[in-house]
Each structure stands twice: as structure tokens, then as C-alpha cells.
Design a protein around this motif. Sequence first.
Motif, PDB file in Angstrom:
ATOM      1  N   GLY A 127       3.839 -16.963   4.281  1.00  0.00           N
ATOM      2  CA  GLY A 127       4.378 -16.895   2.933  1.00  0.00           C
ATOM      3  C   GLY A 127       3.435 -17.481   1.902  1.00  0.00           C
ATOM      4  N   HIS A 128       2.798 -18.599   2.242  1.00  0.00           N
ATOM      5  CA  HIS A 128       1.896 -19.274   1.299  1.00  0.00           C
ATOM      6  C   HIS A 128       0.700 -18.392   0.928  1.00  0.00           C
ATOM      7  CE1 HIS A 128      -0.494 -22.439  -0.538  1.00  0.00           C
ATOM      8  NE2 HIS A 128      -1.481 -22.123   0.289  1.00  0.00           N
ATOM      9  N   VAL A 129       0.055 -17.800   1.929  1.00  0.00           N
ATOM     10  CA  VAL A 129      -1.133 -16.987   1.671  1.00  0.00           C
ATOM     11  C   VAL A 129      -0.780 -15.749   0.857  1.00  0.00           C
ATOM     12  CG1 VAL A 129      -2.897 -15.539   2.755  1.00  0.00           C
ATOM     13  CG2 VAL A 129      -2.432 -17.827   3.657  1.00  0.00           C
ATOM     14  N   PHE A 130       0.262 -15.040   1.252  1.00  0.00           N
ATOM     15  CA  PHE A 130       0.594 -13.797   0.547  1.00  0.00           C
ATOM     16  C   PHE A 130       1.096 -14.064  -0.860  1.00  0.00           C
ATOM     17  CE2 PHE A 130       0.015 -11.847   4.610  1.00  0.00           C
ATOM     18  CZ  PHE A 130      -0.262 -10.513   4.337  1.00  0.00           C
ATOM     19  N   ARG A 131       1.905 -15.096  -1.030  1.00  0.00           N
ATOM     20  CA  ARG A 131       2.361 -15.394  -2.395  1.00  0.00           C
ATOM     21  C   ARG A 131       1.199 -15.871  -3.270  1.00  0.00           C
ATOM     22  NH1 ARG A 131       7.466 -16.974   0.272  1.00  0.00           N
ATOM     23  NH2 ARG A 131       9.060 -15.560  -0.541  1.00  0.00           N
ATOM     24  N   SER A 132       0.239 -16.547  -2.667  1.00  0.00           N
ATOM     25  CA  SER A 132      -0.907 -17.031  -3.434  1.00  0.00           C
ATOM     26  C   SER A 132      -1.775 -15.894  -3.958  1.00  0.00           C
ATOM     27  CB  SER A 132      -1.751 -17.980  -2.576  1.00  0.00           C
ATOM     28  OG  SER A 132      -1.026 -19.138  -2.225  1.00  0.00           O
ATOM     29  N   VAL A 133      -1.728 -14.739  -3.286  1.00  0.00           N
ATOM     30  CA  VAL A 133      -2.519 -13.593  -3.760  1.00  0.00           C
ATOM     31  C   VAL A 133      -1.637 -12.586  -4.490  1.00  0.00           C
ATOM     32  CG1 VAL A 133      -4.242 -13.902  -1.956  1.00  0.00           C
ATOM     33  CG2 VAL A 133      -2.312 -12.363  -1.543  1.00  0.00           C
ATOM     34  N   VAL A 168      -5.665 -17.756   8.235  1.00  0.00           N
ATOM     35  CA  VAL A 168      -6.803 -18.523   7.725  1.00  0.00           C
ATOM     36  C   VAL A 168      -7.980 -17.591   7.441  1.00  0.00           C
ATOM     37  CG1 VAL A 168      -8.530 -20.263   8.315  1.00  0.00           C
ATOM     38  CG2 VAL A 168      -6.119 -20.684   8.825  1.00  0.00           C
ATOM     39  N   GLY A 169      -8.202 -16.634   8.353  1.00  0.00           N
ATOM     40  CA  GLY A 169      -9.267 -15.663   8.137  1.00  0.00           C
ATOM     41  C   GLY A 169      -9.010 -14.790   6.923  1.00  0.00           C
ATOM     42  N   LEU A 170      -7.760 -14.377   6.726  1.00  0.00           N
ATOM     43  CA  LEU A 170      -7.418 -13.576   5.549  1.00  0.00           C
ATOM     44  C   LEU A 170      -7.606 -14.387   4.272  1.00  0.00           C
ATOM     45  CD1 LEU A 170      -6.240 -10.999   4.284  1.00  0.00           C
ATOM     46  CD2 LEU A 170      -3.950 -11.977   4.629  1.00  0.00           C
ATOM     47  N   ALA A 171      -7.214 -15.670   4.306  1.00  0.00           N
ATOM     48  CA  ALA A 171      -7.412 -16.534   3.141  1.00  0.00           C
ATOM     49  C   ALA A 171      -8.887 -16.654   2.798  1.00  0.00           C
ATOM     50  CB  ALA A 171      -6.807 -17.911   3.410  1.00  0.00           C
ATOM     51  N   GLY A 172      -9.723 -16.662   3.833  1.00  0.00           N
ATOM     52  CA  GLY A 172     -11.161 -16.725   3.594  1.00  0.00           C
ATOM     53  C   GLY A 172     -11.674 -15.509   2.854  1.00  0.00           C
ATOM     54  N   ALA A 173     -11.067 -14.349   3.113  1.00  0.00           N
ATOM     55  CA  ALA A 173     -11.488 -13.132   2.413  1.00  0.00           C
ATOM     56  C   ALA A 173     -11.148 -13.199   0.926  1.00  0.00           C
ATOM     57  CB  ALA A 173     -10.825 -11.917   3.054  1.00  0.00           C
ATOM     58  N   GLY A 207       2.231  -1.465  -4.513  1.00  0.00           N
ATOM     59  CA  GLY A 207       3.046  -2.359  -3.714  1.00  0.00           C
ATOM     60  C   GLY A 207       2.356  -2.852  -2.460  1.00  0.00           C
ATOM     61  N   VAL A 208       2.588  -4.126  -2.136  1.00  0.00           N
ATOM     62  CA  VAL A 208       2.088  -4.753  -0.915  1.00  0.00           C
ATOM     63  C   VAL A 208       3.232  -5.567  -0.318  1.00  0.00           C
ATOM     64  CG1 VAL A 208       0.428  -6.357   0.096  1.00  0.00           C
ATOM     65  CG2 VAL A 208      -0.272  -4.888  -1.803  1.00  0.00           C
ATOM     66  N   GLY A 209       3.383  -5.525   0.994  1.00  0.00           N
ATOM     67  CA  GLY A 209       4.452  -6.284   1.632  1.00  0.00           C
ATOM     68  C   GLY A 209       4.044  -6.807   2.990  1.00  0.00           C
ATOM     69  N   ALA A 210       4.770  -7.810   3.467  1.00  0.00           N
ATOM     70  CA  ALA A 210       4.536  -8.381   4.795  1.00  0.00           C
ATOM     71  C   ALA A 210       5.878  -8.664   5.447  1.00  0.00           C
ATOM     72  CB  ALA A 210       3.710  -9.654   4.705  1.00  0.00           C
ATOM     73  N   ILE A 211       5.992  -8.336   6.725  1.00  0.00           N
ATOM     74  CA  ILE A 211       7.224  -8.546   7.486  1.00  0.00           C
ATOM     75  C   ILE A 211       6.871  -9.294   8.763  1.00  0.00           C
ATOM     76  CG2 ILE A 211       9.157  -7.428   8.656  1.00  0.00           C
ATOM     77  CD1 ILE A 211       8.704  -5.008   6.819  1.00  0.00           C
ATOM     78  N   GLY A 212       7.622 -10.350   9.058  1.00  0.00           N
ATOM     79  CA  GLY A 212       7.399 -11.115  10.287  1.00  0.00           C
ATOM     80  C   GLY A 212       7.714 -12.566  10.086  1.00  0.00           C
ATOM     81  N   ALA A 264      -8.128  -4.176   1.385  1.00  0.00           N
ATOM     82  CA  ALA A 264      -6.978  -3.300   1.190  1.00  0.00           C
ATOM     83  C   ALA A 264      -5.945  -3.959   0.272  1.00  0.00           C
ATOM     84  CB  ALA A 264      -6.349  -2.962   2.541  1.00  0.00           C
ATOM     85  N   ILE A 265      -5.701  -5.262   0.473  1.00  0.00           N
ATOM     86  CA  ILE A 265      -4.737  -5.974  -0.374  1.00  0.00           C
ATOM     87  C   ILE A 265      -5.275  -6.122  -1.792  1.00  0.00           C
ATOM     88  CG2 ILE A 265      -3.534  -8.167  -0.706  1.00  0.00           C
ATOM     89  CD1 ILE A 265      -3.417  -8.462   2.337  1.00  0.00           C
ATOM     90  N   LYS A 266      -6.548  -6.463  -1.941  1.00  0.00           N
ATOM     91  CA  LYS A 266      -7.147  -6.613  -3.270  1.00  0.00           C
ATOM     92  C   LYS A 266      -7.070  -5.309  -4.055  1.00  0.00           C
ATOM     93  CE  LYS A 266     -10.563 -10.112  -1.898  1.00  0.00           C
ATOM     94  NZ  LYS A 266     -12.002 -10.366  -1.644  1.00  0.00           N
ATOM     95  N   ASP A 267      -7.448  -4.214  -3.409  1.00  0.00           N
ATOM     96  CA  ASP A 267      -7.437  -2.917  -4.100  1.00  0.00           C
ATOM     97  C   ASP A 267      -6.016  -2.551  -4.531  1.00  0.00           C
ATOM     98  OD1 ASP A 267     -10.133  -2.779  -3.658  1.00  0.00           O
ATOM     99  OD2 ASP A 267     -10.014  -1.354  -1.986  1.00  0.00           O
ATOM    100  N   ALA A 268      -5.051  -2.837  -3.671  1.00  0.00           N
ATOM    101  CA  ALA A 268      -3.669  -2.478  -3.993  1.00  0.00           C
ATOM    102  C   ALA A 268      -3.125  -3.325  -5.142  1.00  0.00           C
ATOM    103  CB  ALA A 268      -2.788  -2.639  -2.756  1.00  0.00           C
ATOM    104  N   THR A 269      -3.313  -4.633  -5.068  1.00  0.00           N
ATOM    105  CA  THR A 269      -2.769  -5.505  -6.121  1.00  0.00           C
ATOM    106  C   THR A 269      -3.461  -5.275  -7.456  1.00  0.00           C
ATOM    107  OG1 THR A 269      -4.269  -7.262  -5.358  1.00  0.00           O
ATOM    108  CG2 THR A 269      -2.013  -7.292  -4.507  1.00  0.00           C
TER     109      THR A 269
END
Length: 655
Positions: free
Chosen positions: A334-340, A586-591, A316-321, A306-311
Motif C-alpha cells: 500500500g505504501h509504495v503504490f500510494r506513494s506513486v 523494494v525493487g519497484l520503489a527503486g525504479a 488507471g492503475v491498480g493492485a490486488i493482493g 508501465a506504471i509511470k507511463d500509465a499515471t
Amino acid sequence: MANQELVSLMIDGVPLSVPKGTLLVEAAKQVKQEIPVYCYHTKLGPAGLCRVCLVEIEGQPKLQIACNTVVAPGMVVHTQNSKVDAGRGLILELLLTNHPLDCPICDKGGECDLQDYAMAYGRGSSDLADGKLSKPKGVDLGPTIVLDEERCVVCQRCVRFDDIIAAERQLIVKDRGHNDIIATATGDPYKHHYTGNVTELCPVGALTSKTYRFKSRPWDLHRTETSCTQCAVGCQQFIDVRYGNVLRTMSVEGDDALSDGWLCDRGRYNIGFYSSPERLTQPLYKKNGEFIQIGWDDAFNIWGKAIKDATSAGKGVGAIGGGRLLNEEAYLLGHVFRSVGVENLDWRAGVQHRATPPGSDTYTALETAKAVVILGQSPVERAPVMWLRVIKAVTKNGGKLIRIASSEAPPNFACSDVGSVAEAVRALPAEGEVAVIWDGADEARIKELADALGSRAVLKYITSEAPNARGAEAMGMLPLGQALDTHAMFEAARDGKLAVLSLFGVNPARNYADPELARAALNGAGFVVVSELFMTETAQAADLILPAKGAFEKSGTTTNLCGELLPANESMIAPVGVLSDLEMLVGLAGAFDLALPTAEALDAAVVAAVARAKPQVSTSKRTGGASRALWDGGGTSEHDDRVAHLRETSELVQA
């Protein structure tokens, strides 16, 4: 101690010097002699009620009580000899006159002072011929406490705690002599934010906790020390687990800098959800309007796609928490989302805008403030144990409490309620430090207050609605540059301009300042991912739900509202199939086949981030005017500094 006048004396043949005014019971601890006490407590001061702390002082015709006797020059004290033991034995016989022999079923068994002292000083036979006086058993004292009057030795620790520490004054001693019992002053249930402390203070098992009653023996429990994450104070506490279930939490003696040795009822009793049958234990994916169970690998692939297709489509893609996550989880988020390529990040999902004040003032400094000004929601709810410091500042140290435009009920002690900042400033004492406690919401009002305080020495605190809000800010969970904040993300999602929205441990459908906007955003976003323990209002609107571990089920660090880095230690095993937010990331980073930092690099990045977000400000520099830019979030260099810091720590992690 170097600046205090010292008094020289001798205890059990050991010469020592202690500060003038020290009580004998405390002086004896310097020579490793623990004098028995029931009514005395370090935080409550002397009472002189139970008399079990008898000692012999040379030159005195009778034994004296150590809890209410101040050291004197040349004093020679004996805490152990036949005369002292006989005196303590007589006192114990009197205390046991009406005490039931029910140790095998008493919750205090195994950690009871009366048991210990009876073994040490008790007499083998009794001179009393009268039968025991019957008193009520199993009295429902309130929502959290059960009282067994037969066990009570009327030490009055509970009454004095309620008066001196909590300033509630609900508990009293009713009747006289053998008939005296502990009761509430009005007959109403015993209920406030700190009731559970009396179960720990009670030395004999008369006051017992409803949640722990008849559950276990102390030697059957597995104990872990950790930091409480029910609010942002960061109290240290013991977690006692048996057969995988949390049975109780206990305060940590000596945790003076954080909790002062107390726990609020939320931190003590809000533990039942860990074993709730309603917990989420399997990833859920919404298909054709219905949730179906899927495996973690499928969940990570769906989320990542879902994130790959959107970017890739420029959507737009966002994360809150982050405010309810550990530092390591917030940083990795922050590291994982900014890295993608995702920059729309924010931790704020309620009404609070800021969590980090200028400087790094401590809880103990709050006690000595000459005035405490509260702007916004009171610490009573947001930081209950911190409120006990406010009580001490006012009732014990002569400070003044001022609340600005408060709609809350007044406390049970002196308080000045004013309607404006100008009135608050006029009500301040002429000299001394002022402590400002702000809830981080009304930014215009805090700017006005900062300007009005001018050059006054100010202690600054921001109470948080999320336990690790200050840590989330330090970890960089804020929008940078032209990135969207929470409100802008919700507006974009509502308008169909946000393709993927990931939410970590937040429930904006219920808690956001504009819940209608939050619900519209959840319905308008293309794909919503929620990490949660339960099926909250926000989770119900999600497309993918990821079952999360609770704070006791994972390890890492958290940051309290004073900016102190605190340990969070795994105290119990999570249900099968549940992951921590860090494991999810970590699992999301693996994807994405994204390289992640080592544990050592992540630890170093967290420590560096917390240290950088906690500037050291000396007392002489704590001025209202000079700190205005930091209070209002302004300053031309703040944004650039944060960007540079995030880039530096990102490079450190990737190295």
C-alpha cells in the motif's frame, strides 16, 4: 487458582497445594517430577490402560496409577523408589513382550517414550519364555498414515483422539488380548482433517506419517518455530528441515491459546510444493505471445515504466493482493503504490468481503459459548483447528450448534440446521453468550442476524479464505475515497480502462466470485504483473511474472482471524533467483527512486496498525445491536478513521 478450593499434599517430600480435582500426574509436575505415561495425555484425560504411571501412596496396600488418581488432603506420594521402579519395570516388560527390536529403522527412534522409559525402568532380563507374536507391518491405514501393529502398545491415544477431540469415531480397537489391533470401524481408509495428530500422539512409532517415513532422524533436522499460514487460525508449528527440504511439521506443545496443541492435515502435510520442480525461479516477460526469461533489474524497470507511463497519461492503475502476504509486505504494498499515486488497492480476490469483526474475541472464549451460529461456509474447511473448539463447545461443554442455510454434510454430533436467521434466533438457548462464525461473504444476512440478536452477548468471528486477510485490512489494503475496489478494477480492466494491474499472491481467474469477469479483466488490462510461486491460471494471462517466496522462506509477521500479531520465521532457504514480495516492492520503489522506511519504522507501523484494528471489547459490551454498524461495515466515521490512520502511519514511515 485463587478462587478454587486447594488441596494440600506431599510428593517426594515436597509439600504443595493444588486445585481440588487435580490428577496426581499433573500435580507431580508442580514439583518437577515427570511421571511416565503412555495412555494418558493432558488433552485426552485419564484412561488407566497402560499402568506405567505407577506411584506409591502411603496408606495404600498397592501401587496406584497416577493418571487416574485424584489428589486428596494429606496424601503422601512417592514417585521414585525401589518399589515404584520395580512395578514400572514389570509393566514395561509386559509392553515389550511382542514389541519388535527395530529401533534403528523406526521413525520414532530418538524421540520415543518407550525407548526412554525402557532405559529408565526396563529390566536387564525377562521372565517370559514365549516367542513374540507376529502382527501386520506397514499397514496402509489411509492417505496419510502407515500402521505397524507389532509396535503398538494399545494405549488407545489415537482412538480416544478420534472420539474426543476430532469427533470422527473412525478408529477402534479390534479383537481382544494379544490379538487386538488398531483399525477403522468400517474398514474404509482413515481420512479426515486431523489424521496427522495421531502420529504425534503415538508414543511408540506404531502410527507413522507417509510423508516422513524413513526420511530422517530427529537429530539431523534443523527446527524452526513459526506460525502456520495455510489458513487464518495462526497455529504455532515446528518446521523440520534437512538438506534444505521441509520433511515435516509438528505441533507446539503449550500453544493452548491458538492451536490447543493440534494441527490440521493441511498445515501438517501441505509442504511438498516448496521442493516442487514446477516452481517459478526466474522472472518471465511475455514477448510476442511467448514468455522469455529476464533478470530482476529488467523486470523492475519494465514494471516501473508501465506504471509511470500509465499515471503520467492519466490512465488507471491498480493492485490486488495482501491476504497471502505477510503484514510487512501488505503494508509496503500500500505504501509504495500510494506513494506513486495509485489508490486503486484491494486485498479481496475471492468471495469474501470482510475480514475484521468488531471486538477481539479469542478461540478459548468460543469453547464456553452456549450456542455457536454458523453463517456461510463452515470453519471445517476455512479454519479446521478452530472447528475443534466448536466440537469442544458442543460435545464437552453443552453448547448448541446452529447452522443457517448450510449445504454441507452434518457433523458427527448434535447440530441444528435451519433455513433462516429467524429460525436460528428461535433455536437459541434463553441465556448465555452466542458465538457467531461468519465467512465474510453474505453481508445482507449478517446485518439481519445482528439486528435479530439484539442485546444478546455475542462473540464474533470471521473465518478468512486468505491466511492474512485481517492483516491486509489492518495494513490498509482497501480502496479509499473514490478508489476502485476489486470488482470495479476488473470491470475497468475488462473495458480497457485499466492500463496496469499488479496481482500479489492471488488467483482470481480461478477463485474470484465471478471468474469470467476476472479472466476478461486479465485479457483486457493493458499490462498485468503477477507475483506467484507457480504458473497458475492467472499467471498464464500475465505480461510479467515475478517468482515469489513461500511463507517458510521469509520472515515477518501475520495476523490471525482473532486479530493477534504472530511471528513468521524463515525456516528454509528459497531457490536461487526467487524474491519475497517485500523484496519485489523494494525493487519497484527503486525504479521510482522512492524513499523507503527503515526496518524499525516498518515494524512500528505494522504493530500500530494491528493494534488499532483490534479494539478491545469487554464481555459486558459484546452486544449484537450495538455492534451492527461494525458488522455491516457502516458507520459514518469508519472510512474517515481509516484514512486518517493510513496517513498517520505513512508519515511515521517516512519520518
